[in-house]
Write an enzyme that holds these catalytic residues in place. Sequence first.
Site, mmCIF file in Angstrom:
data_model
loop_
_atom_site.group_PDB
_atom_site.id
_atom_site.type_symbol
_atom_site.label_atom_id
_atom_site.label_comp_id
_atom_site.label_asym_id
_atom_site.label_seq_id
_atom_site.Cartn_x
_atom_site.Cartn_y
_atom_site.Cartn_z
ATOM 1 C CG ASP A 1 1.874 1.794 8.061
ATOM 2 O OD1 ASP A 1 1.663 1.131 7.028
ATOM 3 O OD2 ASP A 1 1.024 1.959 8.951
ATOM 4 C CG ASP B 1 1.490 -3.007 5.381
ATOM 5 O OD1 ASP B 1 2.077 -1.946 5.639
ATOM 6 O OD2 ASP B 1 0.273 -3.171 5.565
ATOM 7 C CG HIS C 1 -1.325 4.219 12.095
ATOM 8 N ND1 HIS C 1 -2.515 3.545 12.260
ATOM 9 C CD2 HIS C 1 -0.759 3.704 10.961
ATOM 10 C CE1 HIS C 1 -2.664 2.671 11.274
ATOM 11 N NE2 HIS C 1 -1.611 2.743 10.478
ATOM 12 C CG HIS D 1 -0.523 0.296 2.513
ATOM 13 N ND1 HIS D 1 -0.440 1.583 2.997
ATOM 14 C CD2 HIS D 1 -0.137 -0.509 3.533
ATOM 15 C CE1 HIS D 1 -0.015 1.559 4.252
ATOM 16 N NE2 HIS D 1 0.188 0.302 4.601
ATOM 17 C CD GLU E 1 -3.267 -0.914 4.781
ATOM 18 O OE1 GLU E 1 -3.059 -1.922 5.486
ATOM 19 O OE2 GLU E 1 -3.079 0.248 5.201
ATOM 20 C CD GLU E 2 -2.498 2.964 7.056
ATOM 21 O OE1 GLU E 2 -3.288 2.477 7.899
ATOM 22 O OE2 GLU E 2 -1.276 2.757 7.079
#
Length: 504
Positions: free
Chosen positions: A280, A341, A441, A268, A312-313
């Site tokens: 990420d 990922d 994140h 992603h 994706e998130e």
Amino acid sequence: MAAAAMTMPAVAAPAHANPDPASLVAAVTADHIQRHVQALQSIADTHGGTRASGTSGYDASAQYVAGRLRSAGLNVALQPFSFPFYQENAVGTLEQVSPESKSYAPTPPNGSTVGDFFTMIYSGAGDVRATVQSVDLPLPPTPTPSSTSGCETEDFADFKAGNIALIQRGSCDFAVKAANAKTAGAAAVIIFNSGQPGRTGTIQATLGNPVGIPVVGTTFALGEDLASPTGTVAHLKLDTTSEMRTTHNVIAESPGGDSGNVVMLGAHLDSVVAGPGINDNASGSVGLLEAALLTAKLKPHNKVRFAWWGAEEFGLRGSTEYVNALSADQLGQVKLYLNFDMIASPNYALQVYDGDGSGGSGAPVGPPGSSDIEKNFQSYYETLGLRHTSAAFNGRSDYGPFIEKGIPAGGIFTGSDGLKTAEEQQLFGGTAGTPYDSCYHRSCDTAANINAKALLVNTGAIVYATATYAFDENLPGTGMKRTTGEKDTSSHNSHGEHDRELTR
């Protein structure tokens, strides 16, 4: 930069491979990888600090990847799709106005701490000051979960439009409760935990899609506080963006190769809204990009297809959109899928997706052929003299939609917000008892947040797998039966090591 001096150690090639994957792995250099990393970091820097789908930062990232692929001679297409975008723009406010004046602690958008309440993902925005009206609340709570609060329209038979609906967790999805409340005229919704052991903390959840009114999840104690006495007035203010937007998957494939035998690899490309997403998942994206560029001039036996997924998130939206758009014939042509990922976590562990269930995670076994893929990645690490562990094959990244269709899958992972074990510290160094990626994140997931060694080694693994399967005449997925039924993955969050995945 010290990383630039790093080179790949020698790796053996399987006897059946042609050409030699080892020669391609040897061509992987930290310089080339770091150029891609810095390019994506620069894109984030000039687009508000994010590369999230639905933003200009993602669009620029997709154009960067697509441009490099086209220059290498690959066939490239951008697949557009709509998805529900969400962003919490500011910390929310929840307070009791009367009969007491009381403020409750918010959970900030970056999730660095957990307060008394959480703005549910896909909540609407609003500034509401109104009476709190209880909706079919079983208080005090029963010993085991039994609440159906807000699950039936009849629960709102006497609801006064304009009030704030106070609803208890239980029985149906949060989205159903919120939708029923909105239909009944609620100006906002407060959903509190059900009160049994393990169900007292702040609900951190997704509604799956935009609902149009403010919705928060809270602790049991906060809900109980607002439920009594009758006539409590509360003030709820949320600033969110929750709307449908368009984004793209970037799909590239080799000009040659048997289109009836497709080897597919993906990562992603999007970040979360809160940061640039370099580990990420720029890490997987640049590793995949470098593999595509290094193998672009090969004349493979099988068609090789690369994908950089969008959104994706926001719940595996891009990969789900792609897989569900395949016809039965197209689905049968995809013989395997490999996923990359988070392959450079700063406190990394070298993990291989547990396709055969032997890792003891309790996750389901992958479709037939997945164990062979797992063994191939294990062999790569072992040839380099590197130890490895298993990652749960739980479907919480972009391989999920593929395994739901019965396509053999696998890949590698270096950990997200889970804690590194003492055993992993012995195997890989780093620090036990701390997250694999403490910037997971968050805004600090920058180019400084990756482990250069892990990124180099794992880019080599992607190149090795690409070259091996491009010429493999006995692919793991050859002759496998495909599943045509669809499964909704809109509530999935990536990686699955955090608790913001609840839908009910």
